[in-house]
Design a protein around this motif. Structure first.
Motif, PDB file in Angstrom:
ATOM      1  N   GLY A  52     -61.734 -37.463 -96.750  1.00 44.03           N
ATOM      2  CA  GLY A  52     -61.959 -38.847 -97.139  1.00 44.03           C
ATOM      3  C   GLY A  52     -61.565 -39.148 -98.574  1.00 44.03           C
ATOM      4  O   GLY A  52     -61.850 -40.244 -99.074  1.00 44.03           O
ATOM      5  N   ARG A  53     -60.902 -38.204 -99.240  1.00 43.00           N
ATOM      6  CA  ARG A  53     -60.555 -38.381-100.651  1.00 43.00           C
ATOM      7  C   ARG A  53     -59.054 -38.356-100.857  1.00 43.00           C
ATOM      8  O   ARG A  53     -58.308 -37.735-100.094  1.00 43.00           O
ATOM      9  CB  ARG A  53     -61.238 -37.287-101.476  1.00 43.00           C
ATOM     10  CG  ARG A  53     -62.760 -37.437-101.457  1.00 43.00           C
ATOM     11  CD  ARG A  53     -63.494 -36.165-101.788  1.00 43.00           C
ATOM     12  NE  ARG A  53     -63.108 -35.614-103.087  1.00 43.00           N
ATOM     13  CZ  ARG A  53     -63.570 -34.452-103.561  1.00 43.00           C
ATOM     14  NH1 ARG A  53     -64.407 -33.735-102.824  1.00 43.00           N
ATOM     15  NH2 ARG A  53     -63.198 -34.025-104.742  1.00 43.00           N
ATOM     16  N   ASP A  54     -58.624 -39.027-101.921  1.00 39.98           N
ATOM     17  CA  ASP A  54     -57.187 -39.098-102.208  1.00 39.98           C
ATOM     18  C   ASP A  54     -56.642 -37.765-102.710  1.00 39.98           C
ATOM     19  O   ASP A  54     -55.549 -37.344-102.324  1.00 39.98           O
ATOM     20  CB  ASP A  54     -56.902 -40.182-103.255  1.00 39.98           C
ATOM     21  CG  ASP A  54     -57.177 -41.577-102.732  1.00 39.98           C
ATOM     22  OD1 ASP A  54     -57.091 -41.762-101.500  1.00 39.98           O
ATOM     23  OD2 ASP A  54     -57.487 -42.463-103.552  1.00 39.98           O
ATOM     24  N   ARG A  55     -57.400 -37.123-103.598  1.00 40.03           N
ATOM     25  CA  ARG A  55     -56.939 -35.886-104.226  1.00 40.03           C
ATOM     26  C   ARG A  55     -58.094 -34.888-104.280  1.00 40.03           C
ATOM     27  O   ARG A  55     -59.244 -35.267-104.500  1.00 40.03           O
ATOM     28  CB  ARG A  55     -56.437 -36.137-105.660  1.00 40.03           C
ATOM     29  CG  ARG A  55     -55.183 -36.969-105.748  1.00 40.03           C
ATOM     30  CD  ARG A  55     -54.955 -37.449-107.183  1.00 40.03           C
ATOM     31  NE  ARG A  55     -54.718 -36.362-108.105  1.00 40.03           N
ATOM     32  CZ  ARG A  55     -53.521 -35.837-108.374  1.00 40.03           C
ATOM     33  NH1 ARG A  55     -52.449 -36.320-107.760  1.00 40.03           N
ATOM     34  NH2 ARG A  55     -53.377 -34.866-109.238  1.00 40.03           N
ATOM     35  N   VAL A  56     -57.759 -33.638-104.122  1.00 38.62           N
ATOM     36  CA  VAL A  56     -58.746 -32.557-104.196  1.00 38.62           C
ATOM     37  C   VAL A  56     -58.149 -31.452-105.061  1.00 38.62           C
ATOM     38  O   VAL A  56     -57.003 -31.044-104.842  1.00 38.62           O
ATOM     39  CB  VAL A  56     -59.076 -32.003-102.796  1.00 38.62           C
ATOM     40  CG1 VAL A  56     -59.904 -30.735-102.893  1.00 38.62           C
ATOM     41  CG2 VAL A  56     -59.802 -33.050-101.959  1.00 38.62           C
ATOM     42  N   VAL A  57     -58.897 -30.989-106.049  1.00 37.29           N
ATOM     43  CA  VAL A  57     -58.480 -29.823-106.842  1.00 37.29           C
ATOM     44  C   VAL A  57     -59.164 -28.598-106.246  1.00 37.29           C
ATOM     45  O   VAL A  57     -60.385 -28.442-106.347  1.00 37.29           O
ATOM     46  CB  VAL A  57     -58.843 -29.997-108.329  1.00 37.29           C
ATOM     47  CG1 VAL A  57     -58.392 -28.763-109.122  1.00 37.29           C
ATOM     48  CG2 VAL A  57     -58.195 -31.255-108.901  1.00 37.29           C
ATOM     49  N   LEU A  58     -58.391 -27.746-105.624  1.00 34.20           N
ATOM     50  CA  LEU A  58     -58.960 -26.636-104.858  1.00 34.20           C
ATOM     51  C   LEU A  58     -59.835 -25.729-105.712  1.00 34.20           C
ATOM     52  O   LEU A  58     -60.885 -25.279-105.250  1.00 34.20           O
ATOM     53  CB  LEU A  58     -57.837 -25.823-104.209  1.00 34.20           C
ATOM     54  CG  LEU A  58     -58.313 -24.606-103.398  1.00 34.20           C
ATOM     55  CD1 LEU A  58     -59.120 -25.041-102.188  1.00 34.20           C
ATOM     56  CD2 LEU A  58     -57.145 -23.732-102.983  1.00 34.20           C
ATOM     57  N   PHE A  59     -59.425 -25.423-106.930  1.00 32.01           N
ATOM     58  CA  PHE A  59     -60.207 -24.509-107.749  1.00 32.01           C
ATOM     59  C   PHE A  59     -61.634 -25.019-107.930  1.00 32.01           C
ATOM     60  O   PHE A  59     -62.603 -24.281-107.727  1.00 32.01           O
ATOM     61  CB  PHE A  59     -59.544 -24.318-109.118  1.00 32.01           C
ATOM     62  CG  PHE A  59     -60.344 -23.454-110.055  1.00 32.01           C
ATOM     63  CD1 PHE A  59     -60.514 -22.107-109.795  1.00 32.01           C
ATOM     64  CD2 PHE A  59     -60.936 -23.990-111.185  1.00 32.01           C
ATOM     65  CE1 PHE A  59     -61.259 -21.303-110.651  1.00 32.01           C
ATOM     66  CE2 PHE A  59     -61.677 -23.201-112.047  1.00 32.01           C
ATOM     67  CZ  PHE A  59     -61.835 -21.855-111.781  1.00 32.01           C
ATOM     68  N   HIS A  60     -61.787 -26.285-108.281  1.00 34.11           N
ATOM     69  CA  HIS A  60     -63.124 -26.834-108.496  1.00 34.11           C
ATOM     70  C   HIS A  60     -63.907 -26.912-107.183  1.00 34.11           C
ATOM     71  O   HIS A  60     -65.110 -26.611-107.140  1.00 34.11           O
ATOM     72  CB  HIS A  60     -63.027 -28.221-109.137  1.00 34.11           C
ATOM     73  CG  HIS A  60     -62.332 -28.220-110.453  1.00 34.11           C
ATOM     74  ND1 HIS A  60     -62.670 -27.363-111.467  1.00 34.11           N
ATOM     75  CD2 HIS A  60     -61.305 -28.973-110.935  1.00 34.11           C
ATOM     76  CE1 HIS A  60     -61.895 -27.577-112.511  1.00 34.11           C
ATOM     77  NE2 HIS A  60     -61.056 -28.538-112.212  1.00 34.11           N
ATOM     78  N   GLU A  61     -63.231 -27.308-106.115  1.00 35.10           N
ATOM     79  CA  GLU A  61     -63.924 -27.459-104.835  1.00 35.10           C
ATOM     80  C   GLU A  61     -64.339 -26.109-104.256  1.00 35.10           C
ATOM     81  O   GLU A  61     -65.428 -25.975-103.683  1.00 35.10           O
ATOM     82  CB  GLU A  61     -63.034 -28.211-103.842  1.00 35.10           C
ATOM     83  CG  GLU A  61     -62.752 -29.648-104.242  1.00 35.10           C
ATOM     84  CD  GLU A  61     -64.014 -30.487-104.352  1.00 35.10           C
ATOM     85  OE1 GLU A  61     -64.952 -30.265-103.547  1.00 35.10           O
ATOM     86  OE2 GLU A  61     -64.075 -31.343-105.244  1.00 35.10           O
ATOM     87  N   SER A  62     -63.497 -25.098-104.396  1.00 36.58           N
ATOM     88  CA  SER A  62     -63.871 -23.785-103.872  1.00 36.58           C
ATOM     89  C   SER A  62     -65.028 -23.197-104.681  1.00 36.58           C
ATOM     90  O   SER A  62     -65.891 -22.501-104.120  1.00 36.58           O
ATOM     91  CB  SER A  62     -62.672 -22.836-103.866  1.00 36.58           C
ATOM     92  OG  SER A  62     -62.166 -22.633-105.173  1.00 36.58           O
ATOM     93  N   ALA A  63     -65.095 -23.495-105.971  1.00 35.61           N
ATOM     94  CA  ALA A  63     -66.238 -23.037-106.771  1.00 35.61           C
ATOM     95  C   ALA A  63     -67.535 -23.660-106.271  1.00 35.61           C
ATOM     96  O   ALA A  63     -68.579 -22.994-106.202  1.00 35.61           O
ATOM     97  CB  ALA A  63     -66.021 -23.377-108.248  1.00 35.61           C
ATOM     98  N   ARG A  64     -67.490 -24.930-105.886  1.00 35.73           N
ATOM     99  CA  ARG A  64     -68.689 -25.585-105.353  1.00 35.73           C
ATOM    100  C   ARG A  64     -69.069 -24.998-104.000  1.00 35.73           C
ATOM    101  O   ARG A  64     -70.256 -24.773-103.711  1.00 35.73           O
ATOM    102  CB  ARG A  64     -68.452 -27.087-105.248  1.00 35.73           C
ATOM    103  CG  ARG A  64     -68.278 -27.775-106.586  1.00 35.73           C
ATOM    104  CD  ARG A  64     -68.056 -29.255-106.437  1.00 35.73           C
ATOM    105  NE  ARG A  64     -69.237 -29.920-105.905  1.00 35.73           N
ATOM    106  CZ  ARG A  64     -69.303 -31.224-105.643  1.00 35.73           C
ATOM    107  NH1 ARG A  64     -68.240 -31.992-105.849  1.00 35.73           N
ATOM    108  NH2 ARG A  64     -70.414 -31.758-105.166  1.00 35.73           N
ATOM    109  N   VAL A  65     -68.080 -24.731-103.154  1.00 42.66           N
ATOM    110  CA  VAL A  65     -68.345 -24.100-101.860  1.00 42.66           C
ATOM    111  C   VAL A  65     -69.057 -22.763-102.049  1.00 42.66           C
ATOM    112  O   VAL A  65     -70.078 -22.467-101.410  1.00 42.66           O
ATOM    113  CB  VAL A  65     -67.024 -23.905-101.087  1.00 42.66           C
ATOM    114  CG1 VAL A  65     -67.202 -22.914 -99.932  1.00 42.66           C
ATOM    115  CG2 VAL A  65     -66.507 -25.243-100.558  1.00 42.66           C
ATOM    116  N   LEU A  66     -68.512 -21.942-102.935  1.00 49.31           N
ATOM    117  CA  LEU A  66     -69.074 -20.610-103.147  1.00 49.31           C
ATOM    118  C   LEU A  66     -70.430 -20.674-103.844  1.00 49.31           C
ATOM    119  O   LEU A  66     -71.308 -19.843-103.575  1.00 49.31           O
ATOM    120  CB  LEU A  66     -68.095 -19.761-103.952  1.00 49.31           C
ATOM    121  CG  LEU A  66     -66.788 -19.422-103.221  1.00 49.31           C
ATOM    122  CD1 LEU A  66     -65.787 -18.790-104.167  1.00 49.31           C
ATOM    123  CD2 LEU A  66     -67.051 -18.502-102.029  1.00 49.31           C
TER     124      LEU A  66
END
Length: 417
Positions: free
Chosen positions: A121-135
């Motif tokens: 649902g978002r225009d852009r995702v920065v994987l590094f930041h998002e994967s840190a939140r997942v982990l």
């Protein structure tokens, strides 16, 4: 001997390999860092020498700025002998248990799937930041550490900052120090609460947080709340640091997209891919200790108390160990008949994790990558123009953009029949 602190800060991962090349690739090179005399070692025999406590000790070896950001004061990394073995047992019990490792991988997959639905649902995702939140969410749940939803992003940011700022000066380092202070305070309060509520008689069957709270050191005493918080962070922080390897994995899939189909078809390829990411991409440039006694190695005299550095990045790119080392080839780990020695691959250190200072979390790193990289490979998205260069002068390094994804879409259903 000129001091190499400034060249190290300027060259980063390239500093030690460049130094060795200028010395005609000898296995031991005299160095001076922060005004202190030292010796840099390279090669499989050097790994054995470095991780033998008769030769190299850790007590007083870590510079204060590293302790105040990455590891924490009083951490297991600073101990030797029986004190180290007793503390290390806590990590071996929790991080080397296959059932616990598998449980963390499953939680990470669940959190990834939740996050992926949000990314669409978002225009852009920065994987590094998002994967840190997942982990961050996954490891807190797995470790039994409460994490309110409104604290997830700030906690992930702090755990990343502690890794990102340990090897530099300036704002990154200040952020790392402040992050550690916040997180140590939060977890010390949790340790106090757990102890006040009562601990199970068999901590090996408890959550990680309760096992840390109940741990008894070599002196027969429980860890003080600050040191317990430090060691609990030494479970949480390295797990979140796998976001570096996940971002490198995305970089590899972008450069060599043929691996997407292989990851979908062969579970063993995911393991080989994870190992090759750890080998190929720069993570730790070297590790260090202090000479335990006057000794000699590789034709160089090593005085007691002097620095001893073990070349990790150069080791993992040594053509004598890894033919064509700058080629990304996961099959080098999975080809028929291939045997990878314990100290052939040392991105997180070498030696025996049960007896020495090798990171006990390697199984977790591999399990998380093997679980999440296939999901990343199947994720439909577009890669906009961005700076994906990886500066070797920056420690720890990362693709400059953090790997930006646009138009993340739902995975296409598998064909029927």
């Amino acid at each position: 001997m000129p001091d190499s602190t400034a060249p190290l800060l300027l060259k980063g991962y390239a500093w030690l390999p460049d130094l060795r090349r200028r010395a005609h690739d000898v296995p031991a090179v005299p160095v001076r860092l922060l005004g202190k005399r030292g010796t840099a070692l390279h090669g499989k025999e050097a790994v054995d020498f470095f991780y033998d406590e008769k030769h190299v000790r850790r007590h007083d070896a870590m510079p204060g700025p590293v302790l105040d950001t990455l590891f924490g004061r009083g951490a297991v990394h600073t101990l030797d002998g029986e004190a180290h073995r007793a503390r290390k047992a806590l990590f071996l019990d929790t991080l080397k248990d296959p059932a616990r490792v598998a449980a963390l991988a499953r939680k990470a997959q669940e959190e990834w799937d939740r996050a992926e639905a949000d990314w669409r649902g978002r225009d852009r995702v920065v994987l590094f930041h998002e994967s840190a939140r997942v982990l961050t969410r996954a490891v807190h749940d797995w470790a039994g550490v409460p994490l309110p939803a409104d604290e997830e992003e700030a906690t992930a940011r702090d755990l990343v900052a502690m890794v990102d700022g340990f090897a530099t000066v300036g704002p990154r380092h200040v952020r790392a120090r402040l992050a550690r202070k916040r997180q140590e305070g939060r977890l010390a309060r949790l340790i106090g609460e757990l102890r006040s509520a009562g601990l199970p008689p068999e901590p090996e069957h408890a959550t990680i947080a309760r096992a840390v709270a109940a741990h008894v050191d070599a002196d027969g005493r429980r860890l003080d709340p600050h040191t317990a918080a430090v060691e609990l962070l030494n479970v949480l922080r390295p797990t979140v640091a796998v976001s570096w390897f996940l971002t490198f994995s995305a970089h590899a899939l972008h450069r060599w997209p043929e691996h997407r189909a292989l990851l979908a078809a062969d579970e063993r390829h995911a393991w080989g891919f994870a190992q090759e990411v750890r080998r190929f991409y720069p993570f730790a440039p070297f590790t260090g200790g202090l000479a335990a006694t006057d000794t000699e190695w590789g034709g160089v005299t090593i005085p007691e108390g002097s620095l001893v550095l073990l070349d990790l990045y150069g080791h993992d790119h040594d053509p004598d160990l890894w033919p064509d080392p700058y080629s990304f080839d996961p099959a080098r780990f999975t080809r028929e008949g291939v045997v990878i020695g314990r100290d052939d691959l040392v991105p997180q250190g070498g030696g025996d994790p049960a007896a020495g200072h090798r990171c006990p979390g390697e199984d977790i790193t591999l399990a998380l990558l093997a679980a999440l990289v296939p999901r990343l490979a199947r994720l439909p998205h577009e890669v906009p123009d961005q700076d994906l260069s990886i500066p070797l002068s920056r420690v720890p390094t990362l693709p400059r953009s953090g790997y930006v994804m646009e138009r993340v879409r739902a995975e296409a259903p598998a064909p029927v029949g």
